[in-house]
Design an enzyme around this catalytic site. Structure first.
Site, PDB file in Angstrom:
ATOM      1  N   ASN A   9       0.869  -1.185   0.000  1.00  0.00           N
ATOM      2  CA  ASN A   9       0.000   0.000   0.000  1.00  0.00           C
ATOM      3  C   ASN A   9       0.900   1.227   0.000  1.00  0.00           C
ATOM      4  O   ASN A   9       1.516   1.545   1.019  1.00  0.00           O
ATOM      5  CB  ASN A   9      -0.895  -0.031   1.256  1.00  0.00           C
ATOM      6  CG  ASN A   9      -1.754   1.206   1.397  1.00  0.00           C
ATOM      7  OD1 ASN A   9      -1.796   2.052   0.501  1.00  0.00           O
ATOM      8  ND2 ASN A   9      -2.441   1.325   2.524  1.00  0.00           N
ATOM      9  N   LYS A  11       0.013   4.236  -0.198  1.00  0.00           N
ATOM     10  CA  LYS A  11      -0.657   5.395   0.411  1.00  0.00           C
ATOM     11  C   LYS A  11      -0.451   6.630  -0.483  1.00  0.00           C
ATOM     12  O   LYS A  11      -0.442   6.485  -1.705  1.00  0.00           O
ATOM     13  CB  LYS A  11      -0.154   5.601   1.850  1.00  0.00           C
ATOM     14  CG  LYS A  11      -0.296   4.302   2.665  1.00  0.00           C
ATOM     15  CD  LYS A  11      -0.058   4.461   4.132  1.00  0.00           C
ATOM     16  CE  LYS A  11      -0.233   3.117   4.824  1.00  0.00           C
ATOM     17  NZ  LYS A  11      -0.085   3.207   6.269  1.00  0.00           N
ATOM     18  N   GLU A  95      -6.803   4.535   8.139  1.00  0.00           N
ATOM     19  CA  GLU A  95      -6.582   5.967   7.872  1.00  0.00           C
ATOM     20  C   GLU A  95      -7.825   6.604   7.262  1.00  0.00           C
ATOM     21  O   GLU A  95      -8.117   7.780   7.496  1.00  0.00           O
ATOM     22  CB  GLU A  95      -5.344   6.126   6.963  1.00  0.00           C
ATOM     23  CG  GLU A  95      -4.060   5.865   7.754  1.00  0.00           C
ATOM     24  CD  GLU A  95      -2.876   5.379   6.936  1.00  0.00           C
ATOM     25  OE1 GLU A  95      -2.908   5.474   5.695  1.00  0.00           O
ATOM     26  OE2 GLU A  95      -1.916   4.894   7.558  1.00  0.00           O
ATOM     27  N   GLU A 163      -5.008  -5.066  10.642  1.00  0.00           N
ATOM     28  CA  GLU A 163      -4.013  -4.018  10.858  1.00  0.00           C
ATOM     29  C   GLU A 163      -4.312  -3.300  12.175  1.00  0.00           C
ATOM     30  O   GLU A 163      -5.167  -2.396  12.217  1.00  0.00           O
ATOM     31  CB  GLU A 163      -4.065  -2.995   9.716  1.00  0.00           C
ATOM     32  CG  GLU A 163      -3.755  -3.572   8.358  1.00  0.00           C
ATOM     33  CD  GLU A 163      -3.226  -2.497   7.401  1.00  0.00           C
ATOM     34  OE1 GLU A 163      -2.106  -2.671   6.918  1.00  0.00           O
ATOM     35  OE2 GLU A 163      -3.911  -1.490   7.167  1.00  0.00           O
ATOM     36  N   GLY A 169       2.898   2.233  10.888  1.00  0.00           N
ATOM     37  CA  GLY A 169       3.893   3.296  10.767  1.00  0.00           C
ATOM     38  C   GLY A 169       4.614   3.642  12.056  1.00  0.00           C
ATOM     39  O   GLY A 169       5.237   4.695  12.157  1.00  0.00           O
ATOM     40  N   SER A 208       3.732  -2.082  10.292  1.00  0.00           N
ATOM     41  CA  SER A 208       5.185  -2.150  10.529  1.00  0.00           C
ATOM     42  C   SER A 208       5.795  -3.485  10.126  1.00  0.00           C
ATOM     43  O   SER A 208       6.720  -3.962  10.775  1.00  0.00           O
ATOM     44  CB  SER A 208       5.503  -1.814  11.991  1.00  0.00           C
ATOM     45  OG  SER A 208       5.096  -0.482  12.286  1.00  0.00           O
TER      46      SER A 208
HETATM   47  P1  13P Z   1       3.208   0.401   7.580  1.00  0.00           P
HETATM   48  O1  13P Z   1       3.716  -0.900   6.972  1.00  0.00           O
HETATM   49  O2  13P Z   1       3.934   1.598   7.052  1.00  0.00           O
HETATM   50  O3  13P Z   1       3.165   0.310   9.072  1.00  0.00           O
HETATM   51  O4  13P Z   1       1.696   0.577   7.080  1.00  0.00           O
HETATM   52  C1  13P Z   1       0.831  -0.483   7.179  1.00  0.00           C
HETATM   53  C2  13P Z   1      -0.418  -0.136   6.464  1.00  0.00           C
HETATM   54  O5  13P Z   1      -1.175   0.715   6.884  1.00  0.00           O
HETATM   55  C3  13P Z   1      -0.700  -0.853   5.205  1.00  0.00           C
HETATM   56  O6  13P Z   1      -2.001  -0.625   4.783  1.00  0.00           O
END
Ligand code: 13P
Length: 247
Positions: A9, A11, A95, A163, A169, A208
């Site tokens: 992802n 983002k 998010e 998640e 993050g 993460s």
């Molecule tokens: P990170 O791997 O950056 O923690 O993000 C996970 C995430 O939200 C994937 O959709």
């Protein structure tokens, strides 16, 4: 036997030049032993789908509208995503739930739209740190799963991504025992509701995930791959995750 899935992802990251990352990933892993999907921002989806067409890399969107078309400024629909050649859509990411107040009912409607367009939904669920600290993780995850996934889910139209919001993050991850507890709980809910189809639905861990922790996390029962944010942006890191998932 569920084939492992490495889902990236991106983002709100990536410009045209970033598309080179998928070419590097393909060069390093031309015949991966797990499925790969990369979900870039909408601006790159068309071009990425074109580049990835001859590769063992699928493309996905990060969200869609629940309607097929109409007066919805700024939104994109599931048929539009299918039209680019993309095959997956991430839905209900924490998010979006947090920033846009997306409810389980809305995510459920979006999932139906994704299925109607012949695409696969990656439905995200997970508790906040407050909910975890109050001991409510399974309640929250169970409620989100029941409310966000319509009847008719099966291995080809749905992927679940667990998640934990506090792990996204932050460099923090739950203990392996906790991941096992939640993934086993999700599996039992899926099989209770969808019988054999529920057993074919892949459950990804997200939050993460890195080349360093992927091996331990994906060795946990009922972890069928990862939904990876930060570590999916660089082909070297994501490629290392792909290699581990293909073992
Ligand atoms: P990170 O791997 O950056 O923690 O993000 C996970 C995430 O939200 C994937 O959709």
């Amino acid at each position: 036997m569920r084939r492992k899935l490495a889902a990236g992802n991106w983002k709100m990251n990536g410009l045209m030049q970033t598309l080179a990352e998928v070419e590097t990933l393909h060069t390093a892993h031309p015949a991966p032993r797990c499925d790969i999907v990369v979900c870039p921002p909408a601006t790159l989806m068309c071009k990425m789908a074109e580049i990835c067409a001859p590769m063992a890399i699928e493309v996905g969107a990060q969200d869609c509208h629940e309607n097929e078309a109409g007066a919805h400024t700024g939104d994109i629909s599931a048929p539009m995503i299918a039209d680019t050649g993309a095959r997956y859509v991430i839905l209900g990411h924490s998010e979006r739930r947090a920033a846009y107040g997306e409810s389980d009912a809305l995510v459920c409607a979006k999932t139906r739209a994704v299925w109607a367009a012949g695409l696969t939904a990656i439905v995200c669920i997970g508790e906040t740190s407050k909910e975890r600290d109050a001991g409510n993780t399974l309640d929250i995850v169970g409620r989100q799963l029941a409310g966000s996934v319509p009847d008719g889910a099966c291995g080809s139209n749905t992927v679940i991504a667990y998640e934990p919001v506090w792990a996204i993050g932050t460099g923090k991850t739950p203990s392996l025992a906790k991941i096992a507890e939640v993934h086993n709980f999700i599996r039992s809910r899926l099989t209770n509701r969808c019988a054999a189809d529920g057993d074919a639905i892949r459950i990804l861990y997200g939050g993460s995930m890195t080349p360093r922790n992927v091996e331990k996390i994906t060795a946990v029962t009922n972890v069928d791959g990862g939904l990876v944010g930060g570590a999916s942006l660089k082909a070297a890191d994501f490629g290392a995750i792909v290699a581990t998932l293909g073992k």
